[in-house]
Design a protein around this motif. Structure first.
Motif, mmCIF file in Angstrom:
data_model
loop_
_atom_site.group_PDB
_atom_site.id
_atom_site.type_symbol
_atom_site.label_atom_id
_atom_site.label_comp_id
_atom_site.label_asym_id
_atom_site.label_seq_id
_atom_site.Cartn_x
_atom_site.Cartn_y
_atom_site.Cartn_z
ATOM 1 N N LEU A 42 0.836 -1.199 0.000
ATOM 2 C CA LEU A 42 0.000 0.000 0.000
ATOM 3 C C LEU A 42 0.874 1.253 0.000
ATOM 4 O O LEU A 42 0.637 2.199 -0.755
ATOM 5 C CB LEU A 42 -0.925 0.010 1.220
ATOM 6 C CG LEU A 42 -2.105 -0.964 1.203
ATOM 7 C CD1 LEU A 42 -2.836 -0.926 2.534
ATOM 8 C CD2 LEU A 42 -3.064 -0.636 0.065
ATOM 9 N N GLY A 43 1.880 1.244 0.859
ATOM 10 C CA GLY A 43 2.782 2.391 0.918
ATOM 11 C C GLY A 43 3.462 2.657 -0.410
ATOM 12 O O GLY A 43 3.623 3.810 -0.830
ATOM 13 N N GLU A 44 3.848 1.589 -1.086
ATOM 14 C CA GLU A 44 4.532 1.737 -2.376
ATOM 15 C C GLU A 44 3.637 2.397 -3.421
ATOM 16 O O GLU A 44 4.082 3.284 -4.154
ATOM 17 C CB GLU A 44 4.998 0.367 -2.875
ATOM 18 C CG GLU A 44 6.177 -0.188 -2.096
ATOM 19 C CD GLU A 44 6.533 -1.607 -2.512
ATOM 20 O OE1 GLU A 44 5.768 -2.204 -3.309
ATOM 21 O OE2 GLU A 44 7.563 -2.123 -2.042
ATOM 22 N N ILE A 45 2.374 1.976 -3.498
ATOM 23 C CA ILE A 45 1.514 2.574 -4.522
ATOM 24 C C ILE A 45 1.138 4.006 -4.153
ATOM 25 O O ILE A 45 1.006 4.861 -5.033
ATOM 26 C CB ILE A 45 0.253 1.724 -4.817
ATOM 27 C CG1 ILE A 45 -0.688 1.696 -3.625
ATOM 28 C CG2 ILE A 45 0.627 0.334 -5.263
ATOM 29 C CD1 ILE A 45 -2.061 1.135 -3.985
ATOM 30 N N PHE A 46 0.988 4.295 -2.855
ATOM 31 C CA PHE A 46 0.678 5.670 -2.448
ATOM 32 C C PHE A 46 1.849 6.601 -2.769
ATOM 33 O O PHE A 46 1.656 7.752 -3.154
ATOM 34 C CB PHE A 46 0.363 5.741 -0.955
ATOM 35 C CG PHE A 46 -0.870 4.978 -0.545
ATOM 36 C CD1 PHE A 46 -1.851 4.657 -1.474
ATOM 37 C CD2 PHE A 46 -1.052 4.573 0.767
ATOM 38 C CE1 PHE A 46 -2.991 3.952 -1.109
ATOM 39 C CE2 PHE A 46 -2.188 3.873 1.145
ATOM 40 C CZ PHE A 46 -3.154 3.557 0.213
ATOM 41 N N ARG A 47 3.062 6.080 -2.608
ATOM 42 C CA ARG A 47 4.258 6.885 -2.888
ATOM 43 C C ARG A 47 4.481 7.038 -4.392
ATOM 44 O O ARG A 47 4.712 8.144 -4.881
ATOM 45 C CB ARG A 47 5.485 6.224 -2.256
ATOM 46 C CG ARG A 47 6.785 7.012 -2.455
ATOM 47 C CD ARG A 47 7.975 6.216 -1.959
ATOM 48 N NE ARG A 47 8.202 5.042 -2.791
ATOM 49 C CZ ARG A 47 8.526 3.835 -2.320
ATOM 50 N NH1 ARG A 47 8.641 3.632 -1.026
ATOM 51 N NH2 ARG A 47 8.722 2.823 -3.145
ATOM 52 N N GLU A 48 4.391 5.930 -5.129
ATOM 53 C CA GLU A 48 4.738 5.947 -6.546
ATOM 54 C C GLU A 48 3.630 6.498 -7.433
ATOM 55 O O GLU A 48 3.892 7.246 -8.377
ATOM 56 C CB GLU A 48 5.095 4.528 -6.998
ATOM 57 C CG GLU A 48 6.358 3.989 -6.333
ATOM 58 C CD GLU A 48 6.631 2.543 -6.696
ATOM 59 O OE1 GLU A 48 6.045 2.062 -7.694
ATOM 60 O OE2 GLU A 48 7.416 1.890 -5.989
ATOM 61 N N PHE A 49 2.392 6.126 -7.152
ATOM 62 C CA PHE A 49 1.286 6.528 -8.021
ATOM 63 C C PHE A 49 0.528 7.754 -7.510
ATOM 64 O O PHE A 49 -0.154 8.417 -8.285
ATOM 65 C CB PHE A 49 0.295 5.371 -8.200
ATOM 66 C CG PHE A 49 0.880 4.159 -8.873
ATOM 67 C CD1 PHE A 49 1.958 4.269 -9.734
ATOM 68 C CD2 PHE A 49 0.347 2.904 -8.647
ATOM 69 C CE1 PHE A 49 2.496 3.151 -10.360
ATOM 70 C CE2 PHE A 49 0.868 1.774 -9.270
ATOM 71 C CZ PHE A 49 1.947 1.902 -10.124
ATOM 72 N N GLY A 50 0.636 8.027 -6.217
ATOM 73 C CA GLY A 50 -0.054 9.190 -5.673
ATOM 74 C C GLY A 50 0.894 10.324 -5.326
ATOM 75 O O GLY A 50 0.474 11.454 -5.126
ATOM 76 N N GLU A 51 2.187 9.993 -5.235
ATOM 77 C CA GLU A 51 3.197 10.961 -4.801
ATOM 78 C C GLU A 51 2.759 11.628 -3.499
ATOM 79 O O GLU A 51 2.928 12.821 -3.298
ATOM 80 C CB GLU A 51 3.453 11.994 -5.908
ATOM 81 C CG GLU A 51 3.974 11.358 -7.189
ATOM 82 C CD GLU A 51 4.363 12.366 -8.248
ATOM 83 O OE1 GLU A 51 3.493 13.146 -8.679
ATOM 84 O OE2 GLU A 51 5.551 12.393 -8.623
ATOM 85 N N GLU A 52 2.173 10.804 -2.631
ATOM 86 C CA GLU A 52 1.700 11.260 -1.334
ATOM 87 C C GLU A 52 2.866 11.270 -0.349
ATOM 88 O O GLU A 52 3.493 10.238 -0.105
ATOM 89 C CB GLU A 52 0.581 10.336 -0.830
ATOM 90 C CG GLU A 52 0.163 10.538 0.612
ATOM 91 C CD GLU A 52 -0.313 11.944 0.907
ATOM 92 O OE1 GLU A 52 0.405 12.649 1.660
ATOM 93 O OE2 GLU A 52 -1.378 12.339 0.404
ATOM 94 N N ALA A 53 3.171 12.452 0.191
ATOM 95 C CA ALA A 53 4.316 12.594 1.096
ATOM 96 C C ALA A 53 4.145 11.764 2.365
ATOM 97 O O ALA A 53 5.128 11.299 2.952
ATOM 98 C CB ALA A 53 4.515 14.067 1.445
#
Length: 202
Positions: A42-53
């Motif tokens: 989950l963290g990976e997709i939020f970081r990579e696809f959402g660019e969520e800090a």
């Protein structure tokens, strides 16, 4: 429009199932991602696809929440994110905006689609033909820009001072077109859109 249909689960402002599939025949849904994927994934997709800090925090609170019961609707997820993350640095955005973006991109493999489709479109484009590509967020912007720039770049010379290849594209503007203030007022969804044009020259 699919984004306006509650049953598709794209909007955090409307109650709906966590689906997010553009193609209903696809198997993967946002519900499966949210309720079954590991905190790390989950963290990976939020970081990579959402660019969520705050991707680590978002993944952690989702895993903790689903331990108390499955997350079934868009409102459940949006409220959870809003209560846990708050507005953060991007105060104009709803706290769940980037999380929902990441889920939609993941479920529909959107980046993979543009990475495959744009080169194929350029391949079949006739010499002298023109192509326009509209992108809607930073990840798409970078892919479209890179593919256009690659086609329009003069490759390095070989040892005989001859160009091994020649550019295949001519960019029709130095910068992409962006919506006017009036267009954004009429259609707020277009606020992040960028439109690039290129002409095939060989």
């Amino acid at each position: 429009m699919q984004f306006d249909r509650e049953s598709k689960g794209f909007s955090f402002s409307k109650e709906g199932p966590l689906d997010m599939r553009m193609d209903p025949h696809e198997e993967l849904t946002a519900r499966e991602v949210i309720n079954e994927w590991s905190e790390k994934k989950l963290g990976e997709i939020f970081r990579e696809f959402g660019e969520e800090a705050r991707w680590r925090r978002a993944a952690k609170i989702i895993v903790e929440a689903r331990g108390r019961g499955s997350i079934e609707t868009t409102k459940q997820l949006a409220d959870l994110i809003a209560q846990s993350l708050g507005r953060g640095f991007k105060k104009k955005l709803h706290p769940a905006t980037l999380i929902f973006q990441a889920l939609r991109i993941c479920v529909n493999r959107e980046l993979e689609a543009i990475q495959k489709a744009l080169p194929k479109a350029l391949e079949v484009l006739s010499c002298g033909g023109r192509i326009g590509v509209m992108s809607f967020h930073g990840l798409e912007h970078r892919i479209a820009k890179a593919i256009f720039r690659e086609g329009a770049t003069v490759p390095a010379q070989n040892k005989y001072k001859e160009y091994v290849q020649k550019p295949t594209l001519r960019l029709l503007s130095k910068k992409p077109q962006v919506p006017t203030d009036e267009e954004v007022r009429f259609n707020p969804r277009c606020r992040s859109a960028k439109l690039r044009f290129a002409e095939k020259i060989r």
